[in-house]
Design a protein around this motif. Structure first.
Motif, PDB file in Angstrom:
ATOM      1  N   HIS A   3      22.843 -40.783  43.172  1.00  0.00           N
ATOM      2  CA  HIS A   3      21.986 -41.059  42.015  1.00  0.00           C
ATOM      3  C   HIS A   3      22.478 -42.278  41.245  1.00  0.00           C
ATOM      4  O   HIS A   3      21.658 -43.084  40.786  1.00  0.00           O
ATOM      5  CB  HIS A   3      21.865 -39.817  41.124  1.00  0.00           C
ATOM      6  CG  HIS A   3      20.866 -38.837  41.676  1.00  0.00           C
ATOM      7  ND1 HIS A   3      21.116 -38.114  42.815  1.00  0.00           N
ATOM      8  CD2 HIS A   3      19.604 -38.533  41.285  1.00  0.00           C
ATOM      9  CE1 HIS A   3      20.035 -37.373  43.093  1.00  0.00           C
ATOM     10  NE2 HIS A   3      19.119 -37.610  42.175  1.00  0.00           N
ATOM     11  N   SER A  22      -3.447 -39.190  40.103  1.00  0.00           N
ATOM     12  CA  SER A  22      -4.238 -39.805  39.031  1.00  0.00           C
ATOM     13  C   SER A  22      -5.685 -39.962  39.542  1.00  0.00           C
ATOM     14  O   SER A  22      -5.917 -39.869  40.748  1.00  0.00           O
ATOM     15  CB  SER A  22      -3.647 -41.172  38.671  1.00  0.00           C
ATOM     16  OG  SER A  22      -4.158 -42.165  39.528  1.00  0.00           O
ATOM     17  N   GLN A  33      12.716 -41.108  37.579  1.00  0.00           N
ATOM     18  CA  GLN A  33      12.296 -39.726  37.286  1.00  0.00           C
ATOM     19  C   GLN A  33      13.301 -38.636  37.700  1.00  0.00           C
ATOM     20  O   GLN A  33      13.390 -37.614  37.029  1.00  0.00           O
ATOM     21  CB  GLN A  33      10.942 -39.443  37.934  1.00  0.00           C
ATOM     22  CG  GLN A  33       9.819 -40.221  37.285  1.00  0.00           C
ATOM     23  CD  GLN A  33       8.489 -40.036  37.987  1.00  0.00           C
ATOM     24  OE1 GLN A  33       8.293 -39.171  38.804  1.00  0.00           O
ATOM     25  NE2 GLN A  33       7.552 -40.897  37.664  1.00  0.00           N
ATOM     26  N   GLY A  47       3.193 -44.278  48.069  1.00  0.00           N
ATOM     27  CA  GLY A  47       3.914 -43.352  47.188  1.00  0.00           C
ATOM     28  C   GLY A  47       3.220 -42.013  47.075  1.00  0.00           C
ATOM     29  O   GLY A  47       2.462 -41.595  47.959  1.00  0.00           O
ATOM     30  N   GLY A  50       6.018 -47.788  39.457  1.00  0.00           N
ATOM     31  CA  GLY A  50       6.987 -46.740  39.805  1.00  0.00           C
ATOM     32  C   GLY A  50       7.784 -47.183  41.021  1.00  0.00           C
ATOM     33  O   GLY A  50       7.850 -48.379  41.342  1.00  0.00           O
ATOM     34  N   PHE A  51       8.348 -46.232  41.741  1.00  0.00           N
ATOM     35  CA  PHE A  51       9.188 -46.563  42.906  1.00  0.00           C
ATOM     36  C   PHE A  51       8.396 -47.364  43.950  1.00  0.00           C
ATOM     37  O   PHE A  51       8.878 -48.365  44.472  1.00  0.00           O
ATOM     38  CB  PHE A  51       9.715 -45.286  43.555  1.00  0.00           C
ATOM     39  CG  PHE A  51      10.776 -44.612  42.748  1.00  0.00           C
ATOM     40  CD1 PHE A  51      12.075 -45.097  42.734  1.00  0.00           C
ATOM     41  CD2 PHE A  51      10.489 -43.487  41.995  1.00  0.00           C
ATOM     42  CE1 PHE A  51      13.063 -44.483  41.992  1.00  0.00           C
ATOM     43  CE2 PHE A  51      11.475 -42.858  41.237  1.00  0.00           C
ATOM     44  CZ  PHE A  51      12.760 -43.354  41.240  1.00  0.00           C
ATOM     45  N   GLY A  74       0.668 -49.757  39.259  1.00  0.00           N
ATOM     46  CA  GLY A  74       1.764 -48.791  39.151  1.00  0.00           C
ATOM     47  C   GLY A  74       3.120 -49.444  39.381  1.00  0.00           C
ATOM     48  O   GLY A  74       3.357 -50.042  40.425  1.00  0.00           O
ATOM     49  N   ASP A  97       0.892 -51.865  34.915  1.00  0.00           N
ATOM     50  CA  ASP A  97       1.293 -50.492  34.585  1.00  0.00           C
ATOM     51  C   ASP A  97       0.914 -50.190  33.156  1.00  0.00           C
ATOM     52  O   ASP A  97       0.920 -51.086  32.314  1.00  0.00           O
ATOM     53  CB  ASP A  97       2.802 -50.291  34.799  1.00  0.00           C
ATOM     54  CG  ASP A  97       3.140 -48.814  34.979  1.00  0.00           C
ATOM     55  OD1 ASP A  97       2.858 -48.021  34.048  1.00  0.00           O
ATOM     56  OD2 ASP A  97       3.648 -48.432  36.035  1.00  0.00           O
TER      57      ASP A  97
HETATM   58  C1  LIG Z   1      10.927 -34.604  36.829  1.00  0.00           C
HETATM   59  C2  LIG Z   1      10.904 -35.190  38.207  1.00  0.00           C
HETATM   60  C3  LIG Z   1      12.025 -35.111  39.003  1.00  0.00           C
HETATM   61  C4  LIG Z   1      12.023 -35.659  40.284  1.00  0.00           C
HETATM   62  N1  LIG Z   1      13.171 -35.580  41.046  1.00  0.00           N
HETATM   63  C5  LIG Z   1      13.195 -36.164  42.256  1.00  0.00           C
HETATM   64  C6  LIG Z   1      14.390 -36.182  43.030  1.00  0.00           C
HETATM   65  O1  LIG Z   1      15.415 -35.635  42.620  1.00  0.00           O
HETATM   66  N2  LIG Z   1      14.359 -36.818  44.239  1.00  0.00           N
HETATM   67  C7  LIG Z   1      13.223 -37.427  44.714  1.00  0.00           C
HETATM   68  O2  LIG Z   1      13.258 -38.018  45.798  1.00  0.00           O
HETATM   69  N3  LIG Z   1      12.086 -37.406  44.013  1.00  0.00           N
HETATM   70  C8  LIG Z   1      12.043 -36.806  42.791  1.00  0.00           C
HETATM   71  N4  LIG Z   1      10.879 -36.802  42.067  1.00  0.00           N
HETATM   72  C9  LIG Z   1       9.662 -37.368  42.681  1.00  0.00           C
HETATM   73  C10 LIG Z   1       9.687 -38.890  42.569  1.00  0.00           C
HETATM   74  O3  LIG Z   1      10.009 -39.287  41.265  1.00  0.00           O
HETATM   75  C11 LIG Z   1       8.325 -39.405  42.993  1.00  0.00           C
HETATM   76  O4  LIG Z   1       8.129 -39.064  44.340  1.00  0.00           O
HETATM   77  C12 LIG Z   1       8.225 -40.917  42.805  1.00  0.00           C
HETATM   78  O5  LIG Z   1       8.372 -41.259  41.468  1.00  0.00           O
HETATM   79  C13 LIG Z   1       6.889 -41.409  43.345  1.00  0.00           C
HETATM   80  O6  LIG Z   1       6.828 -42.788  43.133  1.00  0.00           O
HETATM   81  P1  LIG Z   1       5.432 -43.507  42.884  1.00  0.00           P
HETATM   82  O7  LIG Z   1       5.746 -44.957  42.756  1.00  0.00           O
HETATM   83  O8  LIG Z   1       4.459 -43.065  43.890  1.00  0.00           O
HETATM   84  O9  LIG Z   1       4.925 -42.926  41.485  1.00  0.00           O
HETATM   85  P2  LIG Z   1       5.595 -43.007  40.054  1.00  0.00           P
HETATM   86  O10 LIG Z   1       7.044 -43.276  40.151  1.00  0.00           O
HETATM   87  O11 LIG Z   1       5.151 -41.785  39.339  1.00  0.00           O
HETATM   88  O12 LIG Z   1       4.912 -44.281  39.387  1.00  0.00           O
HETATM   89  C14 LIG Z   1       3.561 -44.353  39.120  1.00  0.00           C
HETATM   90  C15 LIG Z   1       3.355 -45.453  38.098  1.00  0.00           C
HETATM   91  O13 LIG Z   1       1.962 -45.710  38.003  1.00  0.00           O
HETATM   92  C16 LIG Z   1       1.629 -45.894  36.642  1.00  0.00           C
HETATM   93  N5  LIG Z   1       0.210 -45.559  36.506  1.00  0.00           N
HETATM   94  C17 LIG Z   1      -0.409 -44.407  36.824  1.00  0.00           C
HETATM   95  N6  LIG Z   1      -1.717 -44.496  36.618  1.00  0.00           N
HETATM   96  C18 LIG Z   1      -1.947 -45.743  36.157  1.00  0.00           C
HETATM   97  C19 LIG Z   1      -3.113 -46.438  35.757  1.00  0.00           C
HETATM   98  N7  LIG Z   1      -4.314 -45.876  35.789  1.00  0.00           N
HETATM   99  N8  LIG Z   1      -2.984 -47.708  35.306  1.00  0.00           N
HETATM  100  C20 LIG Z   1      -1.773 -48.315  35.237  1.00  0.00           C
HETATM  101  N9  LIG Z   1      -0.635 -47.689  35.629  1.00  0.00           N
HETATM  102  C21 LIG Z   1      -0.727 -46.423  36.077  1.00  0.00           C
HETATM  103  C22 LIG Z   1       2.553 -44.954  35.909  1.00  0.00           C
HETATM  104  O14 LIG Z   1       2.724 -45.351  34.549  1.00  0.00           O
HETATM  105  C23 LIG Z   1       3.835 -45.084  36.721  1.00  0.00           C
HETATM  106  O15 LIG Z   1       4.691 -46.109  36.219  1.00  0.00           O
HETATM  107  C24 LIG Z   1      10.857 -36.269  40.778  1.00  0.00           C
HETATM  108  C25 LIG Z   1       9.718 -36.338  39.982  1.00  0.00           C
HETATM  109  C26 LIG Z   1       9.736 -35.820  38.699  1.00  0.00           C
HETATM  110  C27 LIG Z   1       8.513 -35.909  37.828  1.00  0.00           C
END
Ligand SMILES: Cc1cc2nc3c(=O)[nH]c(=O)nc-3n(C[C@H](O)[C@H](O)[C@H](O)COP(=O)(O)OP(=O)(O)OC[C@H]3O[C@@H](n4cnc5c(N)ncnc54)[C@H](O)[C@@H]3O)c2cc1C
Length: 455
Positions: free
Chosen positions: A411, A296, A69, A330, A40-41, A38, A61
């Motif tokens: 932002h 997921s 996002q 995350g 993401g953040f 992943g 990823d």
């Molecule tokens: C529309 C929207 C608005 C938001 N607004 C805010 C806000 O204003 N403020 C705030 O703090 N938070 C906000 N959030 C929440 C914030 O974006 C999430 O908390 C944050 O993105 C979580 O980070 P993460 O790294 O856990 O997951 P993510 O950022 O979702 O990243 C997960 C990554 O894993 C990858 N992945 C998933 N499954 C697989 C797999 N099987 N194989 C390979 N890769 C995979 C995905 O492609 C993705 O790149 C918002 C979310 C959304 C959807």
């Protein structure tokens, strides 16, 4: 079959072992391998924290880009273009010598054999061994057991979702302008958003501003300002994670912008004609889903307890119990702090990813980290159209124009790289002073650019 499993099946067809290229990579001599799933953040923060570690770091990823996002709703409402809120993950390889980026979908994790299976279109399945594993796969939209709604009500999670929503909204006005049927025109000009959390509120307010200011004078046959925007939620109030007084202020603000806020209303059906909520049909050509999320499938493969949303239970060091060297960070992690779950927000993901990256780096040096993860809440914000935002940090609550400025600055500062910051700042200033939205594009269907003989 759910949407997620259908996509996986397309990439890696089951029951065709002869098509599967299976091999196990060995890490570079003497180095441990840290696999991060992943980008993401959380995943990026973990990778960065490992930049000086004596290890091979592999970041996998299924997308080639990291998405900011929190601003997806602005792509969906044509304020920003997709590239303005995304960065190619591969670019990180240039800056971090111990990092390799792999574009593939991880389809399996075997904690006992310490391997993962990743699948890339055209290549098949690739098995990879790990010494440390960081699962940072985030969440995906959940239709609460009604996956059939997804066909009619796209959710907002990826850049392609945002582009689909943008095309749907803009097409609705074009169709409304074409039809002579009054009922159909009304249906095309009715927008229903299901879910009044921050995404639903921000999307509804931005849409309300777009129809009144940007599109208002763009059509001769219709007046987009007369569009009906309905924000529905089964809960008692909008922004239920914020304090009640802020919810009330946001409801007032939305109403002033022309959004109809309907709370305590349960959606029963979504189909091509619109929605049925609490037994009544609301005809609408554009239903958008901003309601639920679920993890997921990967956390479930770790053999640990998961919560109702499928997040993996981890200990205070973000480790999976009984699986040494396996972490979840995350949105995919279920972490308790002071008897409350750590929220699924970007800050928590960044802090968790950074913590685990540093912990692994210390372990690689033979040191033991004794301090558990501690999430530091920097506050929650939501923007409600032009000039208005709300902020809550502990007992401190505020709203209005100054909060809107703080929201904008926070932002801009949080965007992944300076190129994004420059481009978003320029677009926002342009949009703020002219009311225009320059990304009002409806992509052509593929048949338009097909060779003439195929048409
Ligand atoms: C529309 C929207 C608005 C938001 N607004 C805010 C806000 O204003 N403020 C705030 O703090 N938070 C906000 N959030 C929440 C914030 O974006 C999430 O908390 C944050 O993105 C979580 O980070 P993460 O790294 O856990 O997951 P993510 O950022 O979702 O990243 C997960 C990554 O894993 C990858 N992945 C998933 N499954 C697989 C797999 N099987 N194989 C390979 N890769 C995979 C995905 O492609 C993705 O790149 C918002 C979310 C959304 C959807």
């Amino acid at each position: 079959m759910t949407i997620a499993t259908r996509r996986w099946a397309e990439l890696c067809p089951p029951n065709q072992p002869e098509q599967r290229t299976v091999f196990v990579d060995a890490p570079r001599s003497g180095r441990k391998r840290v696999v991060i799933i992943g980008g993401g953040f959380a995943g990026l923060a973990a990778a960065r924290a490992l930049r000086h570690a004596n290890a091979d770091v592999v970041l996998i990823d299924r997308r080639n880009h990291h998405v900011f996002q929190p601003l997806l709703y602005q792509v969906a409402t044509a304020v920003l273009a997709p590239a303005e809120i995304a960065v190619p993950i591969r670019q990180l390889e240039v800056r971090q010598r111990n990092l390799s980026v792999v574009l593939a979908e991880v389809t399996g994790v075997n904690v006992a054999s310490r391997t993962i299976e990743a699948c890339a279109a055209g290549v098949g399945v690739r098995k990879m061994a790990f010494d440390y594993l960081v699962v940072a796969t985030g969440m995906r939209p959940s239709y609460f057991g009604h996956d059939e709604f997804a066909r009619f009500a796209p959710a907002l999670k990826s850049l392609s979702d945002a582009e689909t929503i943008r095309a749907k909204i803009l097409s609705a006005f074009e169709l409304a302008a074409m039809t002579d049927d009054e009922g159909e025109r009304e249906r095309q000009m009715t927008f229903v958003l299901v879910g009044a959390g921050p995404s639903g509120v921000e999307l509804a307010a931005s849409l309300a501003h777009m129809v009144k200011v940007t599109l208002h004078s763009n059509f001769r046959r219709i007046d987009p300002a007369k569009a009906t925007i309905i924000l529905l939620d089964a809960g008692k109030r909008v922004l239920s994670t914020f304090a009640e007084p802020l919810s009330r202020r946001v409801t007032r603000r939305l109403t002033k912008l022309g959004v109809k806020v309907l709370t305590g209303v349960k959606v029963e059906t979504v189909d091509e004609q619109g929605v049925i909520a609490d037994g009544s049909r609301i005809p609408s050509a554009t239903v958008l889903w901003t309601a639920g999320v679920a993890a997921s499938p990967l956390p479930k493969m770790l053999g640990t307890q998961t919560d109702r949303a499928g997040r993996a239970l981890v200990d205070p060091f973000l480790k999976v119990v009984n699986a040494s060297g396996v972490f979840v960070v995350g949105d995919a992690a279920w972490v308790m702090q002071d008897e409350h779950p750590v929220p699924g927000v970007a800050q928590a993901a960044i802090q968790g990813g950074r913590y685990v990256g540093r912990l692994i780096a210390q372990e690689l040096k033979g040191r033991k980290v004794k301090r558990p993860f501690r999430y530091s809440d920097k506050g929650n914000m939501a923007v409600v159209g032009k000039n208005y935002a709300v902020l809550e940090r502990g007992w401190f609550r505020t709203s209005g124009f100054m909060t809107f400025l703080v929201w904008a600055l926070v932002h801009i500062r949080s965007l992944p790289q300076s190129q994004n910051r420059l481009r978003v700042r320029r677009q926002w200033l342009w949009s703020y002073f002219t009311g225009q939205r320059s990304s009002r594009l409806i992509p052509e269907s593929p048949s338009v650019s097909a060779p003439a003989s195929d048409r």
